[in-house]
Design a protein around this motif. Structure first.
Motif, PDB file in Angstrom:
ATOM      1  N   GLY A 157       4.827  -8.484  -3.644  1.00  0.00           N
ATOM      2  CA  GLY A 157       5.443  -7.369  -2.936  1.00  0.00           C
ATOM      3  C   GLY A 157       6.540  -7.067  -3.650  1.00  0.00           C
TER       4      GLY A 157
ATOM      5  N   THR B 176       6.487  -0.250   1.189  1.00  0.00           N
ATOM      6  CA  THR B 176       6.062   0.039   2.699  1.00  0.00           C
ATOM      7  C   THR B 176       6.959   0.883   3.303  1.00  0.00           C
ATOM      8  OG1 THR B 176       4.898  -2.397   2.594  1.00  0.00           O
ATOM      9  CG2 THR B 176       5.469  -1.499   4.841  1.00  0.00           C
ATOM     10  N   ASN B 177       8.274   0.553   3.117  1.00  0.00           N
ATOM     11  CA  ASN B 177       9.167   1.650   3.761  1.00  0.00           C
ATOM     12  C   ASN B 177       9.010   3.029   3.309  1.00  0.00           C
ATOM     13  OD1 ASN B 177      10.917   0.209   5.928  1.00  0.00           O
ATOM     14  ND2 ASN B 177      10.860  -1.274   4.525  1.00  0.00           N
TER      15      ASN B 177
ATOM     16  N   HIS C 105       6.280   4.603   4.719  1.00  0.00           N
ATOM     17  CA  HIS C 105       6.429   4.965   6.347  1.00  0.00           C
ATOM     18  C   HIS C 105       7.176   5.913   6.415  1.00  0.00           C
ATOM     19  CE1 HIS C 105       4.391   1.736   8.313  1.00  0.00           C
ATOM     20  NE2 HIS C 105       4.822   0.697   7.514  1.00  0.00           N
TER      21      HIS C 105
ATOM     22  N   SER D 232      -4.143   4.877   0.295  1.00  0.00           N
ATOM     23  CA  SER D 232      -4.034   4.030   1.631  1.00  0.00           C
ATOM     24  C   SER D 232      -5.539   3.912   2.191  1.00  0.00           C
ATOM     25  CB  SER D 232      -3.221   4.549   2.702  1.00  0.00           C
ATOM     26  OG  SER D 232      -3.236   3.747   3.900  1.00  0.00           O
TER      27      SER D 232
ATOM     28  N   SER E   1      -3.781  -0.519   4.735  1.00  0.00           N
ATOM     29  CA  SER E   1      -2.187  -0.866   5.001  1.00  0.00           C
ATOM     30  C   SER E   1      -2.039  -2.443   4.842  1.00  0.00           C
ATOM     31  CB  SER E   1      -2.131  -0.384   6.299  1.00  0.00           C
ATOM     32  OG  SER E   1      -2.727  -1.153   7.290  1.00  0.00           O
TER      33      SER E   1
ATOM     34  N   SER F  25      -1.697  -5.858  -0.779  1.00  0.00           N
ATOM     35  CA  SER F  25      -0.380  -6.065  -1.371  1.00  0.00           C
ATOM     36  C   SER F  25       0.274  -5.046  -2.185  1.00  0.00           C
ATOM     37  CB  SER F  25      -0.461  -7.148  -2.401  1.00  0.00           C
ATOM     38  OG  SER F  25      -1.212  -6.747  -3.405  1.00  0.00           O
ATOM     39  N   ASP F  26       1.399  -4.913  -2.285  1.00  0.00           N
ATOM     40  CA  ASP F  26       2.075  -3.849  -3.084  1.00  0.00           C
ATOM     41  C   ASP F  26       1.434  -3.641  -4.618  1.00  0.00           C
ATOM     42  OD1 ASP F  26       3.406  -3.455  -0.817  1.00  0.00           O
ATOM     43  OD2 ASP F  26       5.221  -4.287  -1.692  1.00  0.00           O
TER      44      ASP F  26
ATOM     45  N   TRP G 141      -1.577  -1.650  -4.418  1.00  0.00           N
ATOM     46  CA  TRP G 141      -1.465  -0.295  -4.291  1.00  0.00           C
ATOM     47  C   TRP G 141      -0.901   0.418  -5.782  1.00  0.00           C
ATOM     48  CZ3 TRP G 141      -0.029   3.557  -0.226  1.00  0.00           C
ATOM     49  CH2 TRP G 141      -0.472   2.899   1.311  1.00  0.00           C
TER      50      TRP G 141
END
Length: 118
Positions: free
Chosen positions: A31, A39-40, A43, A84, A89, A92-93, A96
């Motif tokens: 992460g 993640t933020n 979003h 994505s 979703s 893990s980061d 991505w």
């Protein structure tokens, strides 16, 4: 042109800074430990603006200044959505950041950040 929601615009700028930066050192679970984290950032850029569902042109005057900004935002959001779709979703980061399209996300986020910061 000034925008009606400067604090939302700042969230978008912060998201673009995260997306354009080199992937950080990750925690043991893969992460992102920065704030805002990946993640933020996703979003703030896609979900909170609904740009993953509606054209960013609808945000001219509220978050974006003009069609040039909506054009570059449309590109980076499409690239994020493509990652994505491949990773999901809940990945893990690290997954991505390791995605084959991540360098394109970074390139387009840098382009968008330059445009919006002018």
């Amino acid at each position: 042109m000034d925008v009606a929601w400067p604090e939302r615009r700042e969230d978008v700028l912060n998201a673009l800074r995260v997306l354009s930066a080199a992937p950080p050192a990750l925690d043991d679970a893969g992460g992102d430990t920065r704030w805002p984290d990946l993640t933020n950032a996703v979003h703030w850029l896609a979900d909170d603006t609904s740009w993953d569902l509606v054209d960013p042109v609808t945000s001219i005057g509220t978050i974006l200044r003009d069609s040039q900004e909506s054009d570059v935002i449309r590109e980076v959001v499409a690239a994020v959505v493509a990652v994505s779709d491949r990773q999901g979703s809940l990945s893990s980061d690290a997954a991505w950041f390791g995605d084959s399209g991540w360098s394109e996300v970074r390139r387009l986020a840098t382009k968008a950040l330059t445009c919006l910061a002018r």
